[in-house]
Design an enzyme around this catalytic site. Structure first.
Site, mmCIF file in Angstrom:
data_model
loop_
_atom_site.group_PDB
_atom_site.id
_atom_site.type_symbol
_atom_site.label_atom_id
_atom_site.label_comp_id
_atom_site.label_asym_id
_atom_site.label_seq_id
_atom_site.Cartn_x
_atom_site.Cartn_y
_atom_site.Cartn_z
ATOM 1 N N GLU A 194 2.398 -68.179 52.224
ATOM 2 C CA GLU A 194 2.858 -67.650 50.866
ATOM 3 C C GLU A 194 1.901 -68.171 49.922
ATOM 4 O OE1 GLU A 194 7.001 -67.702 48.529
ATOM 5 O OE2 GLU A 194 6.645 -69.535 49.306
ATOM 6 N N HIS A 251 13.288 -62.705 52.206
ATOM 7 C CA HIS A 251 14.258 -63.346 51.630
ATOM 8 C C HIS A 251 14.562 -63.863 50.229
ATOM 9 C CE1 HIS A 251 11.316 -66.482 52.374
ATOM 10 N NE2 HIS A 251 12.177 -67.022 51.786
ATOM 11 N N ASP A 252 13.203 -63.631 49.636
ATOM 12 C CA ASP A 252 13.255 -64.211 48.183
ATOM 13 C C ASP A 252 13.244 -62.913 47.034
ATOM 14 O OD1 ASP A 252 13.094 -66.902 48.311
ATOM 15 O OD2 ASP A 252 11.115 -67.036 48.646
ATOM 16 N N ASP A 259 5.321 -72.068 53.666
ATOM 17 C CA ASP A 259 5.993 -71.960 52.393
ATOM 18 C C ASP A 259 5.334 -72.650 50.973
ATOM 19 O OD1 ASP A 259 8.858 -71.250 50.936
ATOM 20 O OD2 ASP A 259 8.496 -73.372 50.704
#
Length: 554
Positions: free
Chosen positions: A256, A328-329, A199
């Site tokens: 990411e 999810h973002d 992340d």
């Protein structure tokens, strides 16, 4: 490119809070994931990435971790996690967890100790600066709005948080912090974890010494990205992390990664890259605006096509990129990338097919295989996501009406992807017997897994066909490793490309509701995938129907 065990796999992201609830508390849990493993195996999934389920106050839905060695009781127990890893293994599936190490939670033991003794060992685990009255250490704006500096409770210091104020940034310049991170990664890999999704990793390297930048809004602050552009040397951290952790276990890692420079791609995902893969965000950042969501442009089919091909050319055969249409973002891909009013099974299948057949590793986000869509918000009170609430405020301050602000938020809100998974047409879409933590999308009676499982024409069945083609021994070499060569790039609302390996496949999507004719450069040997019942072919000419998608063996 060296071939790896994960190249031929298909990955699926689960947002545990919204996936499946087994105890009726309205929150999805790990037992829910265990119960649905066979559903995923049936689809053809090999790798499952779980969004965070560590112990957390959930200020940012679990991306604020208070204990890296424990499961949050809302999601279950460590015994549940061990069982999930074991059950996945029985099915030849791999579990990935989220690695969130740019920051922890302000409720983590390290941060509590830093508050007790800011000049001691744990004070150096964070970025602390002396507080000056009426002045901030820097004018950087956090990703969730407002300054990145917050008072350190009980002290005369302030701490840095590039995300939520409950997410203090860890000081990666401190070798002791890095040691703690590697120790934790290896602890999980020893448990049998297949790897990690990493992340917000670009943020771990700050441009030092810290200083102000030119403000870009009337709040006098500047985007954190200005600092990141200036930060140098992240590779030292990432290379060390790879060597100390993932490499030793041959674990899969997907980063990411935003704002990478083209020349750095081999460093990130080459044969000895920091990560096995990284996500392609070219489409998701298209049309973004520094002013906020209210000023973002709506992507067009031609722009979407250009984004996909830009990434494919950039990566070439350096390594494997991970392809997504949502996560999810992000909002739901079908609501974002299909022109307004054109969302239907045919267009959803076309979008899925165009993305899935790209070179790289396909990632499906929960519900994507059903064609789940954005939710309709009637009021800002229905919105849970912190970034959406901030963007609503930004839009109002920019002069938008509440209706315009809500419309902008509705288009891009992360809540769109976080509404409960639609399992059945029963109460709460079969997600929970209790009250769901976030409202279920009202269209669950029409879009749900139960109705699609045995329907050969459903969106889910189409995804199964795509996955089966990727794994078919006859075509695997071409679909997984073959070159990608764009074709008819200048044709409006048409996206087409060849996959060339030991076979030649033409992938084509008519990205509009009006028919469109193409002329093949050679003979059609076989139609492998079609989202319609028939193909209107006259010699080498094909009249594509609205949103028709084909994979043709040439």
């Amino acid at each position: 490119m060296v071939k790896k065990w994960w190249n031929e796999k298909v990955a699926y992201q689960i947002y545990p809070k919204s996936f499946y609830d087994t105890n009726g508390d309205g929150i999805g849990d790990l037992r829910g994931v265990i119960e649905k493993l066979d559903y995923l195996k049936d689809l053809g999934v090999d790798i499952i990435w779980l969004s965070p389920c560590y112990r957390s106050p959930l200020a940012d839905q679990g991306y604020d971790i208070s204990d890296y060695y424990d499961i949050d009781p809302r999601f279950g127990t460590m015994a549940d996690m061990d069982e999930l890893i074991a059950e996945a293994k029985k099915r030849d599936m791999y579990i990935l967890m989220d690695l969130v190490v740019n920051h922890c939670s302000d409720e983590h033991e390290w941060f509590k100790k830093a508050c007790e003794d800011p000049d001691g060992k744990y004070g150096n685990f964070f970025y602390l600066r002396d507080k000056k009255e009426g002045e901030l250490p820097t004018n950087w704006r956090s990703y969730f709005g407002g300054p990145v500096w917050e008072d350190l409770p009980g002290t005369n210091k302030q701490y840095l948080h590039v995300f939520h104020k409950k997410q203090p940034d860890l000081n990666w310049e401190n070798p002791e912090v890095r040691e703690e991170v590697y120790k934790n990664i290896n602890w999980w890999l020893d448990k049998g974890l297949g790897g990690f999704r990493i992340d917000a990793i670009i943020n771990i390297k700050k441009a030092l010494p810290m200083h102000d930048y030119e403000p870009d809004r009337e709040d006098g602050l500047c985007s954190i990205r200005k600092m990141l552009k200036e930060a140098k040397g992240i590779g030292d951290f990432l290379g060390e992390m790879r060597d100390r952790t993932f490499k030793k276990y041959d674990a899969f890692s997907v980063g990411e990664v935003f704002d990478e420079k083209d020349e750095e791609i081999p460093d990130f995902i080459g044969d000895n890259g920091y990560f096995s893969s990284m996500f392609d965000f070219e489409e998701t950042i298209w049309g973004a605006s520094d002013k906020g969501w209210y000023d973002c442009k709506q992507i067009t089919p031609d722009a979407y096509k250009k984004c996909c091909f830009t990434t494919q050319r950039k990566i070439g055969d350096i390594g494997f990129v991970s392809n997504i249409i949502e996560n999810h973002d992000e909002p739901r891909g079908v609501s974002r990338y299909i022109p307004e009013g054109d969302c239907c099974d045919a267009s959803k299948k076309m979008l899925g097919g165009l993305n899935f057949m790209l070179r790289g590793l396909p990632f499906i986000y929960q519900g994507q295989e059903l064609g789940m869509e954005n939710v309709k918000f009637e009021s800002i009170d229905q919105v849970d996501d912190i970034s959406s609430l901030d963007e609503y405020k930004v839009a109002l301050e920019a002069g938008c009406t509440p209706e315009e602000a809500l419309k902008a938020v509705s288009r891009f809100s992360r809540d769109n992807a976080r509404t409960p998974m639609q399992w059945t047409d029963g109460e709460n879409a079969g997600f929970t017997t209790g009250k769901p933590w976030l409202k279920v999308n009202a269209n669950y009676t029409k879009i749900n897994a139960e109705s699609q499982m045995n329907d050969p024409e459903s969106v889910r069945s189409f995804y199964k066909k795509l996955i089966a083609l990727r794994k078919d021994p006859e075509y695997k070499e071409t679909v997984v490793y073959g070159e990608l060569e764009p074709v008819w790039e200048d044709v409006h609302n048409l996206m087409a490309y060849y996959r060339k390996g030991d076979k030649t496949l033409l992938v084509v999507g008519n990205y509009q509701k009006e028919p469109q004719t193409i002329e093949l450069a050679g003979e059609c040997k076989k139609v492998l995938i079609n989202n319609y019942d028939n193909v209107a072919m006259d010699g080498n000419k094909i009249e594509l129907q609205g949103y028709q998608f084909l994979v043709i063996e040439m």
